[in-house]
Design a protein around this motif. Structure first.
Motif, PDB file in Angstrom:
ATOM      1  N   ARG A  49       3.495  -1.306   5.409  1.00  0.00           N
ATOM      2  CA  ARG A  49       3.031  -1.165   4.015  1.00  0.00           C
ATOM      3  C   ARG A  49       3.603  -2.216   3.085  1.00  0.00           C
ATOM      4  O   ARG A  49       3.067  -2.449   2.012  1.00  0.00           O
ATOM      5  CB  ARG A  49       3.397   0.232   3.500  1.00  0.00           C
ATOM      6  N   THR A  78       0.854  -1.192   0.000  1.00  0.00           N
ATOM      7  CA  THR A  78       0.000   0.000   0.000  1.00  0.00           C
ATOM      8  C   THR A  78       0.887   1.238   0.000  1.00  0.00           C
ATOM      9  O   THR A  78       2.038   1.201   0.450  1.00  0.00           O
ATOM     10  CB  THR A  78      -0.927   0.041   1.225  1.00  0.00           C
ATOM     11  N   THR A 124      -0.602   4.299   5.193  1.00  0.00           N
ATOM     12  CA  THR A 124      -1.451   3.686   6.212  1.00  0.00           C
ATOM     13  C   THR A 124      -2.234   4.788   6.903  1.00  0.00           C
ATOM     14  O   THR A 124      -1.813   5.943   6.926  1.00  0.00           O
ATOM     15  CB  THR A 124      -0.634   2.907   7.255  1.00  0.00           C
TER      16      THR A 124
END
Length: 325
Positions: free
Chosen positions: A237, A224, A227
């Motif tokens: 992540r 990702t 966060t």
């Protein structure tokens, strides 16, 4: 079929090098919680130790090996709890410990790292940037880099919690485990599947930090860009591929919970168990709150994994009074 990196015999051996103060932590049924959750709930309390988290189990194994090898220096990146644990374990073995953390990390955790005589270096970024800086220090200084969840000692140290859970009579129907880097989930999960395979292993992660849960669901690494969660201890992540392999072998499910449920779980642990916990430690209760029907009538164990929380933030989230001298 992939084989796990964990070994049950090594996990049993780890108990012999871990300071006993981290072992055999309180485990009890919390009946006061049960009317509010609709199921039997047992708490495994991993905060009743000098660093107030489970991480000391793993760093005790690491520091013991380093001392035996004659190493004198070690570095890690940490959101706070691993750094405290490594500082505590290293101090007892006269190791020179450096911890790299985000300057935005929980203040109470950073202050405790300093108090434990570690050198603390702060970076202007998140935990992933701290990991990069710690790796650079290790390369430059030629010292051991401790990588939480990647280093098998951190997983097998955490796995000793599983040994204590499987010795429980009566046993549980399910165990709820906070999922961040994966050391706790893979460690405890391995022991449960090896020694108590009928117990459902359920990992819990915040909706705002879902990388490893998405990776588990898709059976491939999913990262990702950012966060967004108060549960700083599990806010990674970039999942570690080797950890995902281990997790796929032991987790029966991985669920995501909302921030409101995490805060509600923290409040319930305060009101009905008398426990001040950090957000990561309330993930198990949050999971029950979000899916009461799933757990109704079952006996569930949840690992309360840390209580290092900034009290001003805690007061804001939970509305608890702050008692100052």
């Amino acid at each position: 079929m992939q084989e796990t990196r964990l070994d049950t015999a090594r996990i049993r051996a780890a108990r012999r090098v871990i300071d006993p103060m981290f072992l055999d932590t309180p485990l009890y049924r919390c009946e006061a919680l049960e009317p509010h959750l609709g199921c039997a709930v047992s708490i495994k309390l991993e905060t009743a130790n000098p660093i107030r988290s489970f991480k000391g189990r793993g760093t005790e194994v690491v520091a013991s090996q380093l001392a035996d090898d004659g190493s004198r220096a070690v570095v890690c990146a940490s959101a706070g709890n691993l750094g405290q644990a490594l500082a505590w374990s290293g101090r007892g073995r006269e190791l020179d410990v450096t911890v790299v953390a985000s300057r935005f990390a929980t203040r109470a955790k950073l202050e405790r790292i300093r108090a434990l005589d570690a050198r603390l270096e702060l970076v202007d970024g998140d935990h992933e940037l701290a990991r990069e800086r710690a790796a650079a220090i290790a390369r430059h200084d030629g010292i051991r880099l401790v990588e939480d969840s990647l280093d098998i000692e951190t997983c097998e140290g955490a796995a000793t919690i599983g040994l204590e859970l499987v010795d429980t009579v009566p046993s549980f129907d399910a165990v709820l485990i906070a999922l961040g880097g994966g050391a706790l989930a893979t460690g405890v999960g391995h022991v449960m599947k090896a020694l108590a395979p009928d117990v459902e292993v359920i990992c819990v992660q915040p909706l705002g930090a879902p990388a490893l849960t998405h990776s588990w669901r898709q059976r491939r690494i999913v990262t990702t860009d950012s966060t967004d969660t108060i549960a700083d201890g599990v806010a990674g992540r970039y999942p570690i591929p080797a950890v995902l392999v281990d997790l796929l072998l032991v987790a029966d499910d991985a669920v995501l919970v909302r921030e409101a449920s995490i805060i509600a779980g923290m409040g319930m642990l305060l009101d009905h168990a008398g426990l001040v916990v950090e957000p990561s430690a309330a993930l198990g209760v949050a999971a029950i709150l979000e899916d009461r029907d799933r757990f109704a009538g079952r006996h569930v164990a949840t690992i309360v994994c840390g209580s290092n929380v900034d009290m001003d933030a805690y007061h804001h989230w939970v509305g608890a009074p702050i008692h100052k001298p």
